[in-house]
Design an enzyme around this catalytic site. Structure first.
Site, PDB file in Angstrom:
ATOM      1  N   SER A  20       0.803  -1.223   0.000  1.00  0.00           N
ATOM      2  CA  SER A  20       0.000   0.000   0.000  1.00  0.00           C
ATOM      3  C   SER A  20       0.833   1.269   0.000  1.00  0.00           C
ATOM      4  O   SER A  20       0.336   2.342  -0.353  1.00  0.00           O
ATOM      5  CB  SER A  20      -0.944   0.013   1.215  1.00  0.00           C
ATOM      6  OG  SER A  20      -0.209  -0.140   2.416  1.00  0.00           O
ATOM      7  N   ASP A  45      -2.810   8.160   8.344  1.00  0.00           N
ATOM      8  CA  ASP A  45      -3.831   7.366   9.024  1.00  0.00           C
ATOM      9  C   ASP A  45      -3.273   6.489  10.131  1.00  0.00           C
ATOM     10  O   ASP A  45      -3.953   5.587  10.608  1.00  0.00           O
ATOM     11  CB  ASP A  45      -4.562   6.482   8.004  1.00  0.00           C
ATOM     12  CG  ASP A  45      -3.605   5.572   7.237  1.00  0.00           C
ATOM     13  OD1 ASP A  45      -2.403   5.574   7.569  1.00  0.00           O
ATOM     14  OD2 ASP A  45      -4.042   4.870   6.316  1.00  0.00           O
ATOM     15  N   HIS A  68       0.145   4.911   6.963  1.00  0.00           N
ATOM     16  CA  HIS A  68       0.669   5.436   5.701  1.00  0.00           C
ATOM     17  C   HIS A  68       1.013   6.922   5.845  1.00  0.00           C
ATOM     18  O   HIS A  68       0.443   7.623   6.681  1.00  0.00           O
ATOM     19  CB  HIS A  68      -0.360   5.236   4.588  1.00  0.00           C
ATOM     20  CG  HIS A  68      -0.844   3.825   4.481  1.00  0.00           C
ATOM     21  ND1 HIS A  68      -1.952   3.371   5.171  1.00  0.00           N
ATOM     22  CD2 HIS A  68      -0.359   2.782   3.791  1.00  0.00           C
ATOM     23  CE1 HIS A  68      -2.131   2.086   4.902  1.00  0.00           C
ATOM     24  NE2 HIS A  68      -1.177   1.701   4.075  1.00  0.00           N
TER      25      HIS A  68
END
Length: 386
Positions: A46, A353, A356
């Site tokens: 991610s 968050d 990330h």
């Protein structure tokens, strides 16, 4: 007359010596050579996913993408990722996700990274733990399919009437930059599923999977590799907040010491493996990028760089909003619904968050790794010529 001739001869001698000295100095100076990198092929999780997970399982929820794109753009971030900034600095368009069929353009590469992806192949246990099925071996399979089918379309007799503008040029595969930004989920899953001693024993196998992927690409003609190590895992706000507070396992920054030490051990072994690969693949350029040091430097100097508390984060409910959604995709039932909202000033935060980075932090890191400050060898991407 004799004095004049002497002066003239002296001047000529000094001039000649100056020319020679200047030439020697130029030879001693490192020679910068700008390269044309026509494409980027990225493999990862991610931290560099620009749309794979969103294309396969549904778009990344609001407020992801709000800073730069103004809407969800397949990235778990308020804006651009490190891979996006690197593409821009190379004068390339943002790299399209391989799985995204809407307006995708692969002429300048493709991104196979996926949210939750691991280096190790996903078995039933990893799948139940939440690992994305698009692990590194699947990403490699996707790359080879793109390469094979692109070659087929360029080679068929009717190629002139086909629209090949959105396809990679066959000659560019050997000139492209092959990036790896993966390993964080492996570390997370190892530490959650076993003791730290057992987890350390698993690292050599994990790194060998990554080395096999590089050798696989090299066999197909890839020659330029850009390999990120993993960041300070113990400084991720989500890990800091989950760790028991009544412990001595925190450093002066407030990061979890044992988690960071584990990440450093992974990085040490990865660097050794990269060194071995250089010996084996001598016709290749393999750059080891110390993301740990880059990100740790940003965390240490957060306030000097205009960021607030580095262990705080902007979107308080974002991470929670991913989890129920992801579990639904792997067979779990949940009625949990989160309406995540962003803070007013994402650019003041390092973490988006809790897991990330924000666009602002990604920009800072990308600038430092692009110029080679944290690379081994000390080489900017723009100078990574063969």
């Amino acid at each position: 007359m004799n004095r004049c001739n002497f002066v003239t001869r002296s001047c000529l001698l000094m001039l000649a010596l100056g020319v020679v000295l200047n030439g020697v100095l130029k030879l001693l100076q490192p020679q910068s050579k700008e390269c044309r990198i026509p494409a980027i092929y990225n493999f990862g999780d991610s931290n560099s996913d620009t749309g794979s997970d969103s294309a396969a399982f549904g778009r990344a929820p609001h407020p992801n993408g709000i800073t730069f794109f103004g809407k969800s753009a397949g990235r778990i971030c308020d804006g651009r990722l490190i891979v996006d900034f690197i593409a821009e600095k190379l004068g390339l368009p943002l790299v399209s996700s391989y799985l995204d069929a809407i307006e995708a353009n692969f002429q300048h590469g493709a991104n196979f990274a996926a949210f939750g992806a691991t280096i190790q192949p996903v078995d039933s246990n990893l799948y139940r733990s939440g690992a994305n099925p698009f692990s590194l071996n699947i990403q490699l399979s996707q790359f080879h399919q793109l390469k094979q089918r692109s070659h087929e379309l360029y080679n068929i007799k009717q190629a002139k009437i086909l629209n090949t503008k959105a396809l990679p040029r066959p000659e560019d595969f050997s000139k492209a930059l092959y990036m790896f930004d993966i390993g964080q989920n492996d570390i997370d899953l190892l530490l959650k599923s076993m003791t730290e001693t057992q987890a350390r024993e698993s690292l050599p196998d994990l790194i060998n999977y990554l080395a096999l992927a590089i050798k696989n690409l090299h066999k197909g003609g890839a020659r330029r590799f850009w390999i990120h190590n993993t960041g300070p895992f113990g400084c991720l706000p989500i890990n800091v907040n989950r760790y028991p507070s009544n412990t001595q396992n925190f450093d002066e920054l407030g990061c979890v010491i044992s988690y960071n030490e584990f990440a450093q051990e992974y990085n040490r072994q990865l660097k050794e493996k990269v060194s071995d690969l250089r010996t084996t693949l001598q016709d290749s350029l393999i750059v080891y990028v110390d993301m740990y040091s880059a990100k740790h430097t940003l965390i240490i100097d957060a306030k000097q760089n205009g960021f607030v508390d580095p262990l705080n984060y902007c979107c308080k409910d974002c991470a929670e909003s991913y989890l129920p959604y992801w579990k639904r995709q792997i067979g779990y039932e949940t009625d949990m619904v989160f309406d995540a909202t962003s803070c007013d000033n994402p650019s003041e935060y390092i973490s988006w968050d809790g897991v990330h980075y924000t666009e602002a932090a990604n920009d800072w890191v990308a600038s430092r790794i692009f110029n080679g400050t944290f690379s081994d060898p000390l080489l900017s991407i723009a100078e990574s010529c063969m």
